[in-house]
Design a protein around this motif. Sequence first.
Motif, PDB file in Angstrom:
ATOM      1  N   GLY A  80       0.808  -1.214   0.000  1.00  0.00           N
ATOM      2  CA  GLY A  80       0.000   0.000   0.000  1.00  0.00           C
ATOM      3  C   GLY A  80       0.838   1.259   0.000  1.00  0.00           C
ATOM      4  N   ALA A  81       1.900   1.265   0.821  1.00  0.00           N
ATOM      5  CA  ALA A  81       2.760   2.446   0.883  1.00  0.00           C
ATOM      6  C   ALA A  81       3.429   2.724  -0.458  1.00  0.00           C
ATOM      7  CB  ALA A  81       3.820   2.241   1.971  1.00  0.00           C
ATOM      8  N   ILE A  82       3.858   1.678  -1.153  1.00  0.00           N
ATOM      9  CA  ILE A  82       4.504   1.859  -2.462  1.00  0.00           C
ATOM     10  C   ILE A  82       3.499   2.383  -3.485  1.00  0.00           C
ATOM     11  CG2 ILE A  82       5.700   0.687  -4.349  1.00  0.00           C
ATOM     12  CD1 ILE A  82       6.736  -1.314  -2.258  1.00  0.00           C
ATOM     13  N   LEU A  83       2.281   1.844  -3.473  1.00  0.00           N
ATOM     14  CA  LEU A  83       1.259   2.269  -4.427  1.00  0.00           C
ATOM     15  C   LEU A  83       0.890   3.731  -4.232  1.00  0.00           C
ATOM     16  CD1 LEU A  83      -1.087  -0.861  -4.488  1.00  0.00           C
ATOM     17  CD2 LEU A  83       0.310  -0.003  -6.365  1.00  0.00           C
ATOM     18  N   LEU A  84       0.830   4.182  -2.987  1.00  0.00           N
ATOM     19  CA  LEU A  84       0.486   5.578  -2.731  1.00  0.00           C
ATOM     20  C   LEU A  84       1.562   6.529  -3.247  1.00  0.00           C
ATOM     21  CD1 LEU A  84      -1.027   5.395   0.871  1.00  0.00           C
ATOM     22  CD2 LEU A  84      -2.230   5.693  -1.288  1.00  0.00           C
ATOM     23  N   ARG A  85       2.812   6.068  -3.234  1.00  0.00           N
ATOM     24  CA  ARG A  85       3.912   6.922  -3.726  1.00  0.00           C
ATOM     25  C   ARG A  85       4.077   6.841  -5.235  1.00  0.00           C
ATOM     26  NH1 ARG A  85       6.915   4.576   0.779  1.00  0.00           N
ATOM     27  NH2 ARG A  85       8.094   3.324  -0.714  1.00  0.00           N
ATOM     28  N   ALA A  86       3.368   5.941  -5.893  1.00  0.00           N
ATOM     29  CA  ALA A  86       3.636   5.649  -7.304  1.00  0.00           C
ATOM     30  C   ALA A  86       2.896   6.545  -8.283  1.00  0.00           C
ATOM     31  CB  ALA A  86       3.292   4.193  -7.599  1.00  0.00           C
ATOM     32  N   ASN A  87       1.962   7.360  -7.801  1.00  0.00           N
ATOM     33  CA  ASN A  87       1.233   8.276  -8.679  1.00  0.00           C
ATOM     34  C   ASN A  87       0.456   7.534  -9.768  1.00  0.00           C
ATOM     35  OD1 ASN A  87       0.347  10.839  -9.438  1.00  0.00           O
ATOM     36  ND2 ASN A  87       2.013  11.113 -10.905  1.00  0.00           N
ATOM     37  N   LEU A  88      -0.244   6.475  -9.372  1.00  0.00           N
ATOM     38  CA  LEU A  88      -1.064   5.706 -10.311  1.00  0.00           C
ATOM     39  C   LEU A  88      -2.545   6.076 -10.205  1.00  0.00           C
ATOM     40  CD1 LEU A  88       0.458   2.114  -9.983  1.00  0.00           C
ATOM     41  CD2 LEU A  88       0.905   3.814 -11.745  1.00  0.00           C
ATOM     42  N   GLY A  89      -2.854   7.166  -9.525  1.00  0.00           N
ATOM     43  CA  GLY A  89      -4.237   7.582  -9.364  1.00  0.00           C
ATOM     44  C   GLY A  89      -4.966   6.863  -8.258  1.00  0.00           C
ATOM     45  N   LEU A  90      -4.248   6.116  -7.429  1.00  0.00           N
ATOM     46  CA  LEU A  90      -4.848   5.378  -6.319  1.00  0.00           C
ATOM     47  C   LEU A  90      -4.590   6.105  -5.011  1.00  0.00           C
ATOM     48  CD1 LEU A  90      -3.764   1.749  -7.306  1.00  0.00           C
ATOM     49  CD2 LEU A  90      -6.059   2.713  -7.510  1.00  0.00           C
ATOM     50  N   ASN A  91      -5.651   6.358  -4.237  1.00  0.00           N
ATOM     51  CA  ASN A  91      -5.490   6.952  -2.922  1.00  0.00           C
ATOM     52  C   ASN A  91      -5.848   5.935  -1.842  1.00  0.00           C
ATOM     53  OD1 ASN A  91      -8.361   6.918  -2.738  1.00  0.00           O
ATOM     54  ND2 ASN A  91      -8.471   8.911  -3.765  1.00  0.00           N
ATOM     55  N   VAL A  92      -5.813   6.349  -0.577  1.00  0.00           N
ATOM     56  CA  VAL A  92      -6.081   5.424   0.523  1.00  0.00           C
ATOM     57  C   VAL A  92      -7.492   4.857   0.419  1.00  0.00           C
ATOM     58  CG1 VAL A  92      -6.302   5.201   3.027  1.00  0.00           C
ATOM     59  CG2 VAL A  92      -4.432   6.540   2.070  1.00  0.00           C
ATOM     60  N   GLY A  93      -8.449   5.705   0.010  1.00  0.00           N
ATOM     61  CA  GLY A  93      -9.818   5.230  -0.148  1.00  0.00           C
ATOM     62  C   GLY A  93      -9.936   4.141  -1.200  1.00  0.00           C
ATOM     63  N   HIS A  94      -9.238   4.318  -2.320  1.00  0.00           N
ATOM     64  CA  HIS A  94      -9.238   3.294  -3.372  1.00  0.00           C
ATOM     65  C   HIS A  94      -8.657   1.979  -2.850  1.00  0.00           C
ATOM     66  CE1 HIS A  94      -9.119   6.739  -6.499  1.00  0.00           C
ATOM     67  NE2 HIS A  94     -10.351   6.362  -6.282  1.00  0.00           N
ATOM     68  N   LEU A  95      -7.520   2.087  -2.153  1.00  0.00           N
ATOM     69  CA  LEU A  95      -6.868   0.882  -1.649  1.00  0.00           C
ATOM     70  C   LEU A  95      -7.748   0.158  -0.630  1.00  0.00           C
ATOM     71  CD1 LEU A  95      -3.164   2.091  -1.245  1.00  0.00           C
ATOM     72  CD2 LEU A  95      -4.224   0.905  -3.167  1.00  0.00           C
ATOM     73  N   ALA A  96      -8.418   0.936   0.239  1.00  0.00           N
ATOM     74  CA  ALA A  96      -9.323   0.324   1.216  1.00  0.00           C
ATOM     75  C   ALA A  96     -10.477  -0.371   0.502  1.00  0.00           C
ATOM     76  CB  ALA A  96      -9.850   1.391   2.178  1.00  0.00           C
ATOM     77  N   MET A  97     -10.989   0.246  -0.566  1.00  0.00           N
ATOM     78  CA  MET A  97     -12.087  -0.359  -1.321  1.00  0.00           C
ATOM     79  C   MET A  97     -11.634  -1.663  -1.976  1.00  0.00           C
ATOM     80  SD  MET A  97     -14.343   1.294  -4.458  1.00  0.00           S
ATOM     81  CE  MET A  97     -14.596   2.779  -3.493  1.00  0.00           C
ATOM     82  N   ILE A  98     -10.436  -1.665  -2.574  1.00  0.00           N
ATOM     83  CA  ILE A  98      -9.911  -2.882  -3.202  1.00  0.00           C
ATOM     84  C   ILE A  98      -9.708  -3.969  -2.154  1.00  0.00           C
ATOM     85  CG2 ILE A  98      -7.919  -3.859  -4.423  1.00  0.00           C
ATOM     86  CD1 ILE A  98      -7.613  -1.084  -5.766  1.00  0.00           C
ATOM     87  N   PHE A  99      -9.190  -3.592  -0.976  1.00  0.00           N
ATOM     88  CA  PHE A  99      -8.995  -4.546   0.115  1.00  0.00           C
ATOM     89  C   PHE A  99     -10.321  -5.188   0.519  1.00  0.00           C
ATOM     90  CE2 PHE A  99      -9.106  -5.433   4.663  1.00  0.00           C
ATOM     91  CZ  PHE A  99      -7.997  -6.250   4.831  1.00  0.00           C
ATOM     92  N   VAL A 100     -11.348  -4.363   0.669  1.00  0.00           N
ATOM     93  CA  VAL A 100     -12.661  -4.877   1.081  1.00  0.00           C
ATOM     94  C   VAL A 100     -13.249  -5.791   0.003  1.00  0.00           C
ATOM     95  CG1 VAL A 100     -15.044  -4.218   1.582  1.00  0.00           C
ATOM     96  CG2 VAL A 100     -13.159  -2.950   2.611  1.00  0.00           C
ATOM     97  N   ILE A 101     -13.148  -5.390  -1.255  1.00  0.00           N
ATOM     98  CA  ILE A 101     -13.687  -6.208  -2.348  1.00  0.00           C
ATOM     99  C   ILE A 101     -12.985  -7.556  -2.410  1.00  0.00           C
ATOM    100  CG2 ILE A 101     -13.943  -6.390  -4.858  1.00  0.00           C
ATOM    101  CD1 ILE A 101     -14.231  -3.327  -4.897  1.00  0.00           C
ATOM    102  N   ARG A 102     -11.655  -7.546  -2.287  1.00  0.00           N
ATOM    103  CA  ARG A 102     -10.907  -8.802  -2.319  1.00  0.00           C
ATOM    104  C   ARG A 102     -11.316  -9.699  -1.140  1.00  0.00           C
ATOM    105  NH1 ARG A 102      -6.634  -8.992  -5.950  1.00  0.00           N
ATOM    106  NH2 ARG A 102      -5.923 -10.872  -4.873  1.00  0.00           N
ATOM    107  N   THR A 103     -11.552  -9.097   0.024  1.00  0.00           N
ATOM    108  CA  THR A 103     -11.978  -9.869   1.195  1.00  0.00           C
ATOM    109  C   THR A 103     -13.354 -10.477   0.967  1.00  0.00           C
ATOM    110  OG1 THR A 103     -10.699  -8.397   2.648  1.00  0.00           O
ATOM    111  CG2 THR A 103     -12.394  -9.767   3.681  1.00  0.00           C
ATOM    112  N   ILE A 104     -14.264  -9.689   0.386  1.00  0.00           N
ATOM    113  CA  ILE A 104     -15.624 -10.176   0.118  1.00  0.00           C
ATOM    114  C   ILE A 104     -15.592 -11.332  -0.881  1.00  0.00           C
ATOM    115  CG2 ILE A 104     -17.823  -9.551  -0.956  1.00  0.00           C
ATOM    116  CD1 ILE A 104     -17.427  -6.738   0.231  1.00  0.00           C
TER     117      ILE A 104
END
Length: 458
Positions: free
Chosen positions: A419-443
């Motif tokens: 997550g820390a690397i993705l936030l620094r990578a400037n790929l248009g992903l923020n903490v909210g996006h990452l949390a959403m992806i985490f939740v979807i993968r868990t579901i």
Amino acid sequence: MTNPGNVAAAAQSDDRSTSNWLKFIIPSTLGAALFLMPVPGGDTWTIPFGVMVDWLNGNFGALLKWALVVVTMASAVLTLWYSYGPGKPSTPMMVQYFRTTAVWTGLRCLGAVFTVLYTTGTGPEWIISGATGGTVVGALMTNLLALFALASFGLPLLSDYGFMEFVGALLSKSFHFLFRLPGRSAIDGLASWLGAAALGVMLTVQQYDKGVYTTREAAVVATNFSIVSIPFCYVIAKLVGLSDVFFAYYGCVLIIGFVCALILPRIPPLSRLPDDYKAGTTNHIDATVREGETLVQAGTRLGLARARIAPNFPEFIKNGFDNLVFMWFSLVPATVAIAMIALVLVEYTPVFHWLSAPFVPILNWAGLAEAEAAAPSLVVGFADMYLPALIGKSIESQETRFLVAILSVSQLIYMSEVGAILLRANLGLNVGHLAMIFVIRTIIATPIAIFLAHYVVF
């Protein structure tokens, strides 16, 4: 890790000499045997890599315990010296590993403190108890030292000598059809899958910066294929007492990873990312498979091209040592700190029990034993990949521990590293996006894992 850009350049002229064939075949075969070949392990089956890790821990456990003290203390001192003291790094490696931010400096220092207090038995009960320090410092991290030592020299056999280019080319058309990704992403995806997750994400970001991927493609690869590698999966399986069903466990990881990779690129937030290349980059042609070339021919060409530019033996040793330094001195101390903090919160506060309370009736409805004990594992993995397994290892039900072990590696978006690397990578992903992806993968992962555990594995 392999750089597909270098491979593409090398592949413009095939090198089919005997020496290059041997350089391609021998290391790749050794790597495949080390990580993929089943061998007897007591009453069950395991992989040669697992046998070697167990042998190191069994014969050098006491030495590894004190090695962990040395590693965490050295990491803290060198990081403080080079980040905030008068020390000036003399090599790029020292800059890369020991000059970091205040947050990571603090985590490394905390990791050293926790390790010393537990090992010497001088810390408070919440540090030296078996549920906290005994789990993290006494068991997990000493095991990881052995794993990192072997993986640093073993994984390059799969990633650096043509194996992943060969297999990646065979999968290239499937990647385009199934995952809405260009054929070249199969090689990157396989590299991310077989290597350490953090290195896989960094490789994907590098390819985005060079114009190989659009923003959407890079985000899809980084959040779906930079999964925990085979050695790490073995550690998780062993930690929760499931090493005797490792192949079934890893097979379920592959199934869930495949399903997640089918779904996530087609729904928000990933589907809403722009299909634009990074400004200023050119040469976006996907030349994984040339016109009139079969997949096997393309894989052979790319594998031989990779072998031609692969490290010789002295370079292999140097690269392995560099990987080991990174894993030992950068990852281990921070992981100690994050895992200890999380386990203290689990054992001595109700924080994670509050957060996971809504999941308890759902798990009970699904017929999962010890649902209340397992529920925190559904949320704690957002902090670090080892935490679900650390929480769930004392659960008695095999099926429930199986779910916890699956979630440890299938949720994938853990903030301590990926997550820390993705936030620094400037790929248009923020903490909210990452949390959403985490939740979807868990579901997605949870019902599949419960079904497989109940009807297939046990």
